[in-house]
Every structure is written in C-alpha cells, then in structure tokens.
Design a protein around this motif. Structure first.
Motif, PDB file in Angstrom:
ATOM      1  N   ALA A 106      54.561   6.267  63.801  1.00  0.00           N
ATOM      2  CA  ALA A 106      53.212   6.471  64.339  1.00  0.00           C
ATOM      3  C   ALA A 106      52.698   7.862  63.995  1.00  0.00           C
ATOM      4  N   ASP A 107      53.539   8.845  64.036  1.00  0.00           N
ATOM      5  CA  ASP A 107      53.119  10.206  63.685  1.00  0.00           C
ATOM      6  C   ASP A 107      52.598  10.275  62.255  1.00  0.00           C
ATOM      7  N   ASN A 152      43.729   6.322  66.615  1.00  0.00           N
ATOM      8  CA  ASN A 152      43.801   5.668  67.924  1.00  0.00           C
ATOM      9  C   ASN A 152      45.046   4.799  68.052  1.00  0.00           C
ATOM     10  N   CYS A 153      45.326   4.031  67.004  1.00  0.00           N
ATOM     11  CA  CYS A 153      46.541   3.219  67.018  1.00  0.00           C
ATOM     12  C   CYS A 153      47.781   4.102  67.050  1.00  0.00           C
ATOM     13  N   ALA A 154      47.794   5.132  66.229  1.00  0.00           N
ATOM     14  CA  ALA A 154      48.959   6.015  66.185  1.00  0.00           C
ATOM     15  C   ALA A 154      49.230   6.638  67.550  1.00  0.00           C
ATOM     16  N   GLN A 155      48.188   7.117  68.213  1.00  0.00           N
ATOM     17  CA  GLN A 155      48.376   7.738  69.518  1.00  0.00           C
ATOM     18  C   GLN A 155      48.875   6.737  70.546  1.00  0.00           C
ATOM     19  N   ARG A 156      48.352   5.512  70.476  1.00  0.00           N
ATOM     20  CA  ARG A 156      48.812   4.501  71.432  1.00  0.00           C
ATOM     21  C   ARG A 156      50.277   4.146  71.200  1.00  0.00           C
ATOM     22  N   MET A 157      50.702   4.051  69.937  1.00  0.00           N
ATOM     23  CA  MET A 157      52.107   3.767  69.658  1.00  0.00           C
ATOM     24  C   MET A 157      53.010   4.892  70.144  1.00  0.00           C
ATOM     25  N   VAL A 158      52.579   6.137  69.940  1.00  0.00           N
ATOM     26  CA  VAL A 158      53.364   7.286  70.424  1.00  0.00           C
ATOM     27  C   VAL A 158      53.486   7.239  71.937  1.00  0.00           C
ATOM     28  N   LEU A 177      62.419   4.584  68.716  1.00  0.00           N
ATOM     29  CA  LEU A 177      62.461   5.883  68.036  1.00  0.00           C
ATOM     30  C   LEU A 177      61.855   5.779  66.640  1.00  0.00           C
ATOM     31  N   ARG A 178      62.145   4.687  65.944  1.00  0.00           N
ATOM     32  CA  ARG A 178      61.566   4.501  64.611  1.00  0.00           C
ATOM     33  C   ARG A 178      60.049   4.312  64.711  1.00  0.00           C
ATOM     34  N   ALA A 179      59.596   3.532  65.692  1.00  0.00           N
ATOM     35  CA  ALA A 179      58.153   3.334  65.871  1.00  0.00           C
ATOM     36  C   ALA A 179      57.462   4.652  66.181  1.00  0.00           C
ATOM     37  N   ARG A 180      58.095   5.472  67.005  1.00  0.00           N
ATOM     38  CA  ARG A 180      57.524   6.781  67.359  1.00  0.00           C
ATOM     39  C   ARG A 180      57.378   7.654  66.122  1.00  0.00           C
ATOM     40  N   ALA A 181      58.374   7.685  65.270  1.00  0.00           N
ATOM     41  CA  ALA A 181      58.312   8.495  64.055  1.00  0.00           C
ATOM     42  C   ALA A 181      57.261   7.978  63.084  1.00  0.00           C
TER      43      ALA A 181
END
Length: 346
Positions: free
Chosen positions: A288-289, A297-303, A282-286
C-alpha cells in the motif's frame, strides 16, 4: 441482531487464461493490457489504456465499461472497513465523483442498446448487462435498495439473452451466477416481497456453477468471478478453505495487489490460520505504501486496515473464526434485497 446487508455487486475483470471453450468475444489489446494493470493495483495506468480504447473505438461500449469498472475498484478499496470481524465495503453515501462513474455506465448501455436495435448479438447483450450490473453495484453501495434490484434484473435479462445467442459466452455466466447466488440466500420475508414485485428467483448451487465457469473460462470476468465467489463462500457459507483456494491464485498472479492480499489475510483469519494472516497483512501494508501516488485513498485505507488488524490480533482479540464458532454473525457485503428486506421488516 446485526443487520444483514446485500449489495447487488456485479464485478468484472480479467484473471486467468481462458480455457479452450470458444466464444465470439474478441478483446482489443488495450482492454487486455488495461485489465492486467488494474488487477496489479495500478488503476491509473489501467484507466489510460481504457481511455485510449475509447478514443480508438468511440462507438464501442467496452472502453467505457472498463473505465467504470476501474473506478469501482478505487471506490471499493477506499470504502473497505473492518466490521463484525470481516473486511469489506459495507456502505458509502453518494459522492460528487460518482457522476463520472454513472456517466460512463450510461454511455456504455446507450451504445450497446442502440446497437441491439440494429442487430441482436451476444456481445452487445453482454455489454448492456455489464452496464446495468455496474450501475447496480454502486447503487448498492449507496444503499438504494429498490434501484439496485431493478438494475440487477435488467442486467439479468441481457445476460440470459447473451447466453441464448452464444451458449459458450462464459463471461455472461458471472452476472447470472451472482444473481442466482444472492437471490437464493434471501430471508423468507424478502423472498415474499421479491415475488410480489415480480423479481425473478435464483438458485445458489446454479450460481456457484456459473461463477466457476466464469472464473475458469471468462475473458473479461475471470478475476472478479473468482474474487466474488470467494467472498460469497466466506460471507454466506463459512467455507473458508474453499474461499482460500480461490483467492490464493489471485494473490500469486497479482502479487502487487494490496487489496487481494488483505482479503486473503481476512480469509486466513477466519480459517484460524493467524500466522499466515499476519504475514499477508504485513505484505499488504508494504504494498500500500508503494501505491500512494497511483491511488492515495485506497493506499491509505489499506494501511489503516492492516495496522488496525495487526494491532487487534497482537492484543489477543478473538479471531473471526472464533466469533463464528460462538454463534456470531458476519453480515454479508452486498446490500440490495437483504438490506431492503431488513428495513421493511422493521
């Protein structure tokens, strides 16, 4: 049977303050500030520091090496996938933008080796070794196994000479540590092929010792020595508790790094600590945004990865640890000798 992969991925970074052990590596402020930005997840800011270093010291290999390393992290993050119960970058075909990466690496190696022709020095052997290692890891991601191995051997030669000249140069220990660790994990058939090709052997326990030195005392390589030692212990030895001990300090120091948090979540899941894994996802998802502008590209892959894993675990899918207990196989995240050996076996 799932194919085992082996990428000769040698990564370099800055993490924790170096110990009192002295060496002759004096890093400019732009290198240190850029590394801090890189491992905080701000690749764009890091690259700006590294390019300023190139402008100020155009004949130094360091700025080119550090920019190539920053590009590697962008590529690695954008290439991560969830396969065989494990998050990693498995394989990615060559892309047009890889030319920039290889141009930076080639420039760094050219400068370092030109300086070595004038005078032998541990620092320039370190930089030449880093350049060959950086070449090896992207070739590994492309699946170019023989070229990966050859570049890795060239890197090893430079790291060994660097330590001969300066035994206190902890950063040279990382490249040797990864080489020793990986080569010692090869299957018997690949070890025979390695011998026939004249590729030097390794020792996994010595590799672990060398990675630990780099992680605690390196000025350039501490972060990535720690990161890769954790990944190795997960992929090869299933030592999840020790791997978590290595990754947790990275997440504390670089709390804004979504990739580090995702990797820690993966380790928690392998250890059967599902609630902690979910919290880190959940923290990684937040995070990444918040990084979409800096590295979309990295942000979208992490999401995508965080949402995929959250959905799977919410649906009651078995944890990676359960798969391993049932005798499942988690292929490693590093092509090169292993993947090449499996290919020849078939």
């Amino acid at each position: 049977m799932l194919r085992r992969c082996f990428w000769f991925a040698l990564l370099f970074g800055l993490a924790f303050p170096a110990a009192d052990r002295a060496d002759n590596l004096n890093l400019p402020a732009d290198a240190l500030f850029g590394q801090e930005q890189l491992y905080s997840g701000r690749t764009d800011r890091a690259v700006a520091f590294f390019r300023r270093l190139q402008s100020r010291e155009p004949e130094s290999p360091l700025g080119y090496l550090l920019e190539a390393n920053a590009l590697w992290w962008k590529t690695y993050c954008a290439s991560c996938e969830f396969r065989w119960g494990t998050v990693d970058a498995w394989q990615r075909p060559a892309q047009p933008e890889d030319r920039i990466y290889f141009a930076l690496v080639d420039r760094a190696v050219e400068l370092a080796e030109a300086e070595l022709r004038r005078a032998d020095s541990a620092e320039m052997h370190l930089y030449a070794g880093m350049g060959w290692a950086l070449r090896a890891r992207l070739l590994g991601l492309h699946g170019e196994r023989l070229e990966t191995a050859r570049a890795g051997v060239r890197a090893r030669e430079h790291f060994r000479r660097a330590l001969q000249l300066d035994p206190q140069l902890a950063d040279a220990q990382m490249g040797l540590g990864l080489y020793n660790y990986f080569v010692d994990t090869l299957s018997p058939i690949v070890k025979v092929l390695r011998f026939l090709l004249g590729i030097p052997g390794g020792n996994k326990q010595e590799g672990i010792r060398q990675l630990e030195i780099a992680a605690s005392e390196g000025k350039l390589t501490a972060t990535e020595a720690r990161f890769y030692l954790a990944k190795n212990l997960r992929n090869y030895d299933q030592q999840y508790a020790r791997a978590i001990e290595l990754m947790e300090p990275l997440v504390r120091q670089y709390a804004q790094n979504a990739l580090f948090r995702l990797m820690l979540a993966d380790l928690y899941a392998h250890a059967g600590r599902q609630q902690e894994a979910r919290s880190e996802l959940l923290r990684a998802r937040a995070l990444a945004d918040s990084l979409r502008e800096a590295d979309p590209n990295c942000a979208q892959r992490m999401v995508t990865l965080a949402e995929t894993l959250l959905a799977q675990w919410s649906a009651g899918a078995p944890s990676p640890a359960a798969a391993v207990r049932r005798g499942g196989s988690i292929p490693t995240a590093l092509p090169g000798f292993h993947a090449w050996g499996e290919q020849n076996r078939r």
